[in-house]
Design an enzyme around this catalytic site. Structure first.
Site, PDB file in Angstrom:
ATOM      1  N   PRO A   2      64.825  43.888  91.958  1.00  0.00           N
ATOM      2  CG  PRO A   2      66.639  41.935  92.298  1.00  0.00           C
ATOM      3  CD  PRO A   2      65.062  42.283  91.705  1.00  0.00           C
ATOM      4  CD  GLU A   3      63.675  50.038  93.511  1.00  0.00           C
ATOM      5  OE1 GLU A   3      64.104  51.005  93.308  1.00  0.00           O
ATOM      6  OE2 GLU A   3      62.731  49.691  94.203  1.00  0.00           O
ATOM      7  CE  LYS A  51      64.133  48.771  87.971  1.00  0.00           C
ATOM      8  NZ  LYS A  51      62.605  48.582  88.068  1.00  0.00           N
ATOM      9  NE  ARG A 248      56.747  46.596  89.809  1.00  0.00           N
ATOM     10  CZ  ARG A 248      57.718  47.135  89.535  1.00  0.00           C
ATOM     11  NH1 ARG A 248      57.818  47.513  88.182  1.00  0.00           N
ATOM     12  NH2 ARG A 248      58.680  46.959  90.310  1.00  0.00           N
TER      13      ARG A 248
END
Length: 263
Positions: A2-3, A51, A248
């Protein structure tokens, strides 16, 4: 993972359920804090920092949580059953509402004065009231040899951006993720785009960077690898970026985001 926009919404939801109310239940299901008990203390506020989530309670204590890849906060009326299995890491409840932290990546209980030990390394928060674009640019520019794609995910430079907003920000800026920071003409424009995107989505249940919520058209490049670019029609590229084991996903359009500066 989640950002910043998702974490910001989580903070709002936790705040509406817990802030200003006295805890009637406090159940830490992590070994380090299994004996901690916050019942009888009022929750003062819940805020996001990049975050990270910080829930501050009476007595100078802060509950720090991080969602990591799969975590979420489930808000329900007090007394409602919890998710089954060994997935709940923390329960905070009052007479009206219950907040269950499911698959949380991090759970800490620290003195509020020591929050910096957990989040002090972070760069300017893209959704923070104290957002500082100049400081974010300064931090990015410290390592000119680093690729801009790697630099944007380094939370020490600016906090809250992840793989989705990295891809969308760089597409809108027309900058290849592989370009070294030192060759990027306008770092300020890039961080400004990132902030605008997160800010526009911080209270939306459905994220969009294009303004179009139709399936397959809500983002410019993320989630569209191998499909035609919405701008030029060429096939969108994808790969991995970053040093192992922290590599990523990266998605970009080779035509709209040239590796060499133009002009």
């Amino acid at each position: 993972m989640p950002e910043g926009d998702v974490v910001h919404r989580s903070a709002l939801r936790l705040g509406r359920a817990l802030d200003g109310r006295v805890l009637t239940r406090s159940d830490f299901r992590v070994p380090r804090h299994s004996t901690a008990d916050l019942t009888g203390r009022a929750v003062l506020e819940t805020v996001s920092r990049g975050k990270h989530l910080l829930t501050r309670v009476e007595g100078g204590l802060t509950v720090h949580t991080h969602l990591r890849m799969e975590g979420r906060w489930q808000i329900s009326p007090a007394g409602r059953g919890l998710p089954g299995g060994d997935v709940v890491r923390l329960v905070l409840a009052n007479a009206e509402w219950q907040a269950a932290g499911v698959r949380l990546g991090m759970v800490d209980l620290v003195s509020t004065e020591e929050e910096g030990r957990l989040v002090g390394h972070l760069g300017p928060d893209l959704l923070g009231e104290d957002w500082d674009e100049a400081e974010a640019v300064r931090r990015l520019a410290r390592r000119p040899e680093t690729s801009i794609g790697v630099a944007l995910l380094d939370q020490r430079n600016l906090a809250g951006i992840g793989t989705i907003y990295r891809a969308e920000t760089l597409f809108l800026a027309g900058v290849s993720p592989w370009r070294p920071v030192g060759t990027v003409e306008d770092l300020g424009a890039i961080v400004s785009i990132a902030r605008r995107l997160l800010d526009a989505n911080k209270e939306r249940p459905s994220r969009t960077t294009t303004g179009d919520l139709r399936p397959g058209r809500s983002t410019w490049v993320y989630g569209r690898a191998g499909r035609p670019c919405l701008r030029c029609g060429r096939r969108i590229s994808h790969g991995e970026m970053g040093a192992q084991p922290q590599e990523r996903l990266i998605v970009w359009c080779r035509h709209c985001q040239p590796e060499e500066p133009t002009g």
